[in-house]
Design an enzyme around this catalytic site. Structure first.
Site, PDB file in Angstrom:
ATOM      1  N   ASP A  58       0.862  -1.176   0.000  1.00 26.04           N
ATOM      2  CA  ASP A  58       0.000   0.000   0.000  1.00 26.04           C
ATOM      3  C   ASP A  58       0.901   1.229   0.000  1.00 26.04           C
ATOM      4  O   ASP A  58       1.768   1.362   0.877  1.00 26.04           O
ATOM      5  CB  ASP A  58      -0.894  -0.009   1.242  1.00 26.04           C
ATOM      6  CG  ASP A  58      -1.991   1.052   1.206  1.00 26.04           C
ATOM      7  OD1 ASP A  58      -1.729   2.172   0.725  1.00 26.04           O
ATOM      8  OD2 ASP A  58      -3.106   0.762   1.685  1.00 26.04           O
ATOM      9  N   VAL A  59       0.728   2.125  -0.968  1.00 26.92           N
ATOM     10  CA  VAL A  59       1.618   3.290  -1.060  1.00 26.92           C
ATOM     11  C   VAL A  59       1.538   4.176   0.172  1.00 26.92           C
ATOM     12  O   VAL A  59       2.420   5.015   0.397  1.00 26.92           O
ATOM     13  CB  VAL A  59       1.327   4.123  -2.327  1.00 26.92           C
ATOM     14  CG1 VAL A  59       1.670   3.341  -3.583  1.00 26.92           C
ATOM     15  CG2 VAL A  59      -0.115   4.620  -2.350  1.00 26.92           C
ATOM     16  N   ASN A  85       1.736   7.583  -9.864  1.00 25.28           N
ATOM     17  CA  ASN A  85       0.477   7.394 -10.574  1.00 25.28           C
ATOM     18  C   ASN A  85      -0.645   6.858  -9.699  1.00 25.28           C
ATOM     19  O   ASN A  85      -1.813   7.027 -10.043  1.00 25.28           O
ATOM     20  CB  ASN A  85       0.711   6.437 -11.752  1.00 25.28           C
ATOM     21  CG  ASN A  85      -0.582   5.940 -12.352  1.00 25.28           C
ATOM     22  OD1 ASN A  85      -1.307   6.687 -13.005  1.00 25.28           O
ATOM     23  ND2 ASN A  85      -0.902   4.657 -12.104  1.00 25.28           N
ATOM     24  N   TYR A 148     -10.522  14.940  -3.806  1.00 26.72           N
ATOM     25  CA  TYR A 148      -9.753  14.557  -4.987  1.00 26.72           C
ATOM     26  C   TYR A 148      -9.123  15.800  -5.620  1.00 26.72           C
ATOM     27  O   TYR A 148      -7.920  15.840  -5.895  1.00 26.72           O
ATOM     28  CB  TYR A 148     -10.662  13.849  -5.983  1.00 26.72           C
ATOM     29  CG  TYR A 148      -9.994  13.391  -7.254  1.00 26.72           C
ATOM     30  CD1 TYR A 148      -9.398  12.129  -7.325  1.00 26.72           C
ATOM     31  CD2 TYR A 148      -9.956  14.198  -8.386  1.00 26.72           C
ATOM     32  CE1 TYR A 148      -8.783  11.693  -8.485  1.00 26.72           C
ATOM     33  CE2 TYR A 148      -9.343  13.781  -9.548  1.00 26.72           C
ATOM     34  CZ  TYR A 148      -8.766  12.523  -9.605  1.00 26.72           C
ATOM     35  OH  TYR A 148      -8.152  12.099 -10.761  1.00 26.72           O
ATOM     36  N   LYS A 152      -5.075  16.672  -5.849  1.00 26.85           N
ATOM     37  CA  LYS A 152      -4.428  16.869  -7.144  1.00 26.85           C
ATOM     38  C   LYS A 152      -3.911  18.304  -7.295  1.00 26.85           C
ATOM     39  O   LYS A 152      -2.883  18.538  -7.941  1.00 26.85           O
ATOM     40  CB  LYS A 152      -5.399  16.532  -8.270  1.00 26.85           C
ATOM     41  CG  LYS A 152      -5.774  15.051  -8.333  1.00 26.85           C
ATOM     42  CD  LYS A 152      -4.577  14.152  -8.538  1.00 26.85           C
ATOM     43  CE  LYS A 152      -4.979  12.714  -8.823  1.00 26.85           C
ATOM     44  NZ  LYS A 152      -3.803  11.833  -9.055  1.00 26.85           N
ATOM     45  N   THR A 183     -10.354   3.509 -18.088  1.00 33.79           N
ATOM     46  CA  THR A 183      -9.604   2.657 -17.177  1.00 33.79           C
ATOM     47  C   THR A 183     -10.598   1.948 -16.266  1.00 33.79           C
ATOM     48  O   THR A 183     -11.760   2.349 -16.172  1.00 33.79           O
ATOM     49  CB  THR A 183      -8.628   3.477 -16.304  1.00 33.79           C
ATOM     50  OG1 THR A 183      -9.384   4.282 -15.384  1.00 33.79           O
ATOM     51  CG2 THR A 183      -7.734   4.374 -17.149  1.00 33.79           C
TER      52      THR A 183
END
Length: 274
Positions: A58-59, A85, A148, A152, A183
């Protein structure tokens, strides 16, 4: 042989980018949570011009950046490129976003990239590159963007800072800002008519964007072909963020009447002072 660490590498934009790098002879360390998907990625890219290693983590984990960078150095001897990413979708507007959701979005899409950049800078070759995946929702006020958009937007600011701070050392940092592309994270939402119209009907392109379109931009910004580009945010969105386009279907749709609002200035809302 150059080496790249790519987060969120097991599907979508990350997988398309990993494939493009390998085909160009760049070894890839793919980072993602799903060990099964990473194994499938390894099988799909096996036998290519460059090798692949994977790390299922998990990042958000405290040791994830160190483990990824160490794997690149231990397995391939160096690190030349970092692609941040990993991301998540389906945000909510601010008034519907609780603290747990806010922390989750910021952890995955801002804190994690920050920490991966910090760890990569420890060993990144010069010249080297960092490419962060942002979003058109950080360029414009996207509906329902919430946490979100905030994350970003932070990525864009982090990108320009890194470009300024480390550009003189030979490390270039840029970002790509994809629109909605096909995606696994987005395709389910195309069943939502409002979501589809907001994106497809407002994009002056003859087709929907693909993960490969974004991967091409990431690869370009990681290559010598972009050697004089630093600190930029490149929108890859078919023109969505820079035009006022509407399809013929949208233009001919029935509209609700707009009633002038004279309550503030003595003239209808939107009328200039001229």
């Amino acid at each position: 042989m150059h080496v790249a660490v790519i987060t969120g590498a097991s599907s979508g934009i990350g997988l398309a980018t990993a494939k493009m790098f390998v085909e160009a002879g760049i070894a890839v360390v793919g980072v993602a949570r799903d060990a099964g998907k990473l194994a499938a990625m390894e099988r799909a890219l096996a036998g290519g011009p460059a090798p692949v290693a994977t790390l299922a983590v998990d990042v958000r984990d405290d040791d994830a950046p160190r483990r990824a960078v160490d794997l690149a150095v231990e397995r391939f001897g160096r690190l030349d490129h970092l692609v941040n990413n990993a991301g998540i979708g389906s945000p909510k507007p601010v008034h519907e976003t609780d603290d747990e959701t806010l922390d989750y979005f910021l952890d995955v899409m801002l804190r994690s990239p920050f920490r991966f950049c910090r760890e990569a800078l420890r060993v990144l070759a010069t010249p080297g590159t960092i490419v962060n995946v942002s979003s058109t929702y950080a360029l414009l006020g996207g509906l329902r963007g919430g946490a979100y958009s905030a994350a970003k937007g932070g990525i864009n600011a982090l990108t320009t800072h890194l470009a300024c701070q480390y550009g003189s050392t030979g490390i270039r940092t840029n970002a790509v800002a994809p629109g909605v592309v096909a995606t696994p994270m987005t395709m389910g939402r195309m069943d939502d008519e409002r979501f589809r119209r907001m994106n497809v009907d407002m994009t002056p392109s003859t087709r929907m964007g693909l993960a490969e379109d974004v991967a091409q931009a990431i690869f370009f910004l990681s290559s010598p072909a972009s050697a004089w580009i630093n600190g930029q945010v490149l929108a890859v969105d078919g023109g969505w963020s820079t035009t006022k386009f509407l399809t013929e279907e949208a233009l001919s749709a029935e509209r609700r009447p707009v009633t002038p609002d004279w309550s503030h200035s003595g003239r209808p809302r939107g009328e200039g002072a001229g």
